[in-house]
Structure formats: C-alpha cells, structure tokens
Design a protein around this motif. Structure first.
Motif, short mmCIF file in Angstrom:
data_model
loop_
_atom_site.label_atom_id
_atom_site.label_comp_id
_atom_site.label_asym_id
_atom_site.label_seq_id
_atom_site.Cartn_x
_atom_site.Cartn_y
_atom_site.Cartn_z
N PHE A 91 -8.59 4.39 2.54
CA PHE A 91 -7.57 3.34 2.53
C PHE A 91 -8.21 1.98 2.31
O PHE A 91 -7.77 1.19 1.46
N CYS A 99 0.85 -1.19 0.00
CA CYS A 99 0.00 0.00 0.00
C CYS A 99 0.88 1.24 0.00
O CYS A 99 1.45 1.60 1.04
N VAL A 113 1.91 -1.14 4.70
CA VAL A 113 1.14 0.08 4.49
C VAL A 113 2.01 1.32 4.73
O VAL A 113 2.51 1.53 5.84
N SER A 128 -2.85 4.33 -1.49
CA SER A 128 -3.40 3.79 -0.24
C SER A 128 -2.51 4.12 0.96
O SER A 128 -2.35 3.31 1.86
N PHE A 174 -2.04 5.32 4.31
CA PHE A 174 -3.03 5.44 5.38
C PHE A 174 -3.03 6.83 6.02
O PHE A 174 -4.09 7.40 6.30
N THR A 205 -1.49 0.94 -5.19
CA THR A 205 -1.67 -0.25 -4.36
C THR A 205 -1.41 -1.47 -5.23
O THR A 205 -2.03 -1.61 -6.29
#
Length: 357
Positions: free
Chosen positions: A44, A9, A84, A34, A36, A14
């Motif tokens: 997200f 991510c 992420v 993505s 966060f 992504t």
C-alpha cells in the motif's frame, strides 16, 4: 506556495492530485491498486509513494518541483488527505497514519487525514456554505451510504454508515445487486408463467432476457441460468485452451452477475423494457432504504444537506433520478445534489477550502 494533496486509494488504481490554496489543480498522477485490506501496509505504502512522486513531477507552480525523493523530512504539502479503500476500522487508520506521516513529512494531526475512501465523496460539503451535512451514496460494483457533518476546523465528521458489506452480504444498489436481481426477476417470471400458463403481456417488450441468455451462451430455457450462476468459481487448472467449456466458467461467480448490470441498463433506458426497469426500481429502492436510515430523526436532514453520488451506476443520470424520485416520495428532498466523478480532485479542492476557513 501552499500545496494540498489528496490521494484516492482504490482497488484498481491510485489517483493523486495536488492543488494550491485556491483549489487550482497543479499536478496529478495515476498509480496501481492501493486497497489496504488486499495489499497490506508495505505494498500500500509503495503504491502511494509512486503516485505522489509522479504527481509532484507534473506540478506546474511558479517554480517546478521536479523529482522528489520520498520519504521526506521537509513537508511539501500544507495538508494531505488520503481516502483508502479497505480501511474500515480505527485500527487500520492507526496503522497507516504514522507510515504516511513519515512518507510525506507531515505530523499526525489536522493536516494529515487518513480515512475510508467514501469520505472523499463528501468534499462538496466543505465547498458549499448553504449546507450543514452530506450523504455520500456509492453505486458502482458495490454500494454503500455514509453521512457526514463538518467540524469547526473544517474537517469532516462521519455520523453513520449503512451497507458496504461486500457481494455475499449486500452491496445493495451496485452492479452485483442489479445483476442478481435481473436473474431473480427472469426466473420469477418463468415460475409465475408456469402456474398461470402464459407469459405476462409486457413480455412482448422484453429485451433483457435475450441479452442475459446470450451473455451466458444459453438458448431458450431460462432455468439453465440457475446452473450458470451457481457453478463454482474457476479452478486454477482451467485455461482458455479448454474450448468446450462455456465462457462464463472462466469468470468468478460475483463477476458473472455484476457483468449483467450494463445489459439491464441498456434494456431499461434504451429499450424501455418493463422487466429491466423493474429490476432497477428494486435495486435503487434498496439504496433508498439505506439512505433513509441515515435520515431518521436522530440522523442528518436532507433539506439541510447535499447528497453526493459516486460510482459507475449512479453516474447514469436516469438511475440517479430513480433514487432521488423515491427519496422525494418519502419526503426527503436534498438542498443540493452532486455527482463526483473525480474524487481525488474534489477532495483536494475541499481540503484547500477547509484550511482556508
């Protein structure tokens, strides 16, 4: 068939990859950003949902999976690993994990891993039996180094991290650092020449100054770079219709400098420009100093580990070699060296290998 999912991510895209227990890639897909920290939990989650759903549509297993509606109460994967960007605290992980658990139908625990995206680069540690630790070294737009060991259940354990503080505070070894150092060295050489009355002999081989000046639309006075760099970010009212405005004013200050990195690499490795080579020695040296913090007596040992590079700058072999040569000069020779250019795929294979232990 047991399937394993890895999702990388990032701030620009992504990447979702599905593999089987042998590590063979069965499906993959790309989605939108993505990160966060930038998007928040709802956006997200939607980005992950789209990427995973599209990856499942491409799966080539003995029986085609086809379209799947997420969230699902029926687990489709033996395990999932999400790396992420923008996740730098346990609080963020605790926020994301239950949402992803519901989305994928995987209970919280060993089979569902949510962590910072730098962890995916350490997957080679799970794939080599002759190493006991790993250091990931990211050198792209930004920079960060992280050390890992492997736990008994096959999962990775973060031991330490240095850097990754963003362009204002650091990002050593990354594109912004390289660009900033290029301008610093150009100005410094002009300062020295103003005292000594002449340019150094190596200036005759210089191509970097011309490239940087052209990038900013400047002519001959390198001190004009100071204004070009320091002018504030573009205001919303500024449009391309303002034809009398220099092009660099449309670009945020961070990008004005990070966009210089390809010019430095070109001058250094294609032209052999001594000034450009000096810039890269300084920038790579900053990454080396950070790696050495992770290699202190209470840290991991290079002789027992793998160093895993990721990012556009360290993707250039000559730049990687600068880092490795400086580490060797300090007595740090890694047992293995890997460049990870597809973190989601390597992560999926590492996940499958860890669960085979």
């Amino acid at each position: 068939m047991s399937l394993y999912l890895c999702v990388d991510c990032g701030g620009s895209k992504t990447s979702a990859v599905v593999c089987d227990a042998t590590g063979e890639i069965k499906g993959r897909a790309l989605g939108g950003p993505s990160n966060f920290a930038y998007l928040g939990i709802d956006a997200f989650t939607e980005a992950v949902k789209v990427a995973v759903s599209d990856a499942l549509k491409t799966c080539t297993t003995p029986h085609s999976i086809g379209p799947v509606s997420l969230p699902t109460s029926q687990p489709l994967f033996a395990a999932a690993w999400l790396g992420v960007s923008g996740v730098d605290s346990q609080g963020a992980i605790d926020t994301i994990t239950p949402v992803i658990s519901r989305l994928l139908g995987i209970p919280k625990g060993r089979n569902l891993i949510v962590c910072n995206d730098t962890h995916l680069l350490a997957a080679p540690l799970q794939m080599h039996d002759d190493v006991s630790c790993a250091i990931t070294c990211i050198g792209g737009t930004g920079g960060i180094v992280v050390s890992f060991t492997q736990e008994a259940d096959g999962n990775l354990k973060e031991m330490g991290r240095v850097g990754g503080w963003g362009w204002i505070l650091g990002d050593e070894g990354g594109g912004y650092h390289v660009g900033r150092e290029a301008v610093r060295q150009i100005i410094l050489r002009a300062d020295v020449a103003s005292v000594e009355g002449q340019q150094p002999a190596e200036a005759a081989k210089d191509t970097l100054v011309g490239r940087v000046m052209k990038q900013f639309g400047l002519k001959s006075d390198v001190y004009e770079l100071l204004s070009a760099v320091h002018i504030p970010d573009p205001v919303p009212s500024l449009t391309t219709a303002d034809l009398n405005v220099p092009p660099y004013l449309y670009v945020p200050r961070e990008k004005r400098l990070s966009q210089l990195a390809p010019l430095v690499f070109q001058s250094a490795f294609e032209d052999g420009d001594p000034l450009a080579l000096k810039v890269l020695e300084i920038s790579s040296g900053a990454l080396v100093e950070q790696i050495c913090i992770l290699l202190r007596p209470r840290g991991v040992k290079a002789s027992e580990g793998v160093i895993c590079f990721g990012g556009s700058l360290v993707g250039v072999e000559k730049y990687r070699n600068m880092i490795l040569d400086q580490l060797a000069q300090k007595g740090h020779d890694f047992k293995r060296v890997e460049f990870v250019d597809d973190a989601a795929a390597v992560g999926a294979r590492g996940l499958a290998r860890a669960h085979a232990v």
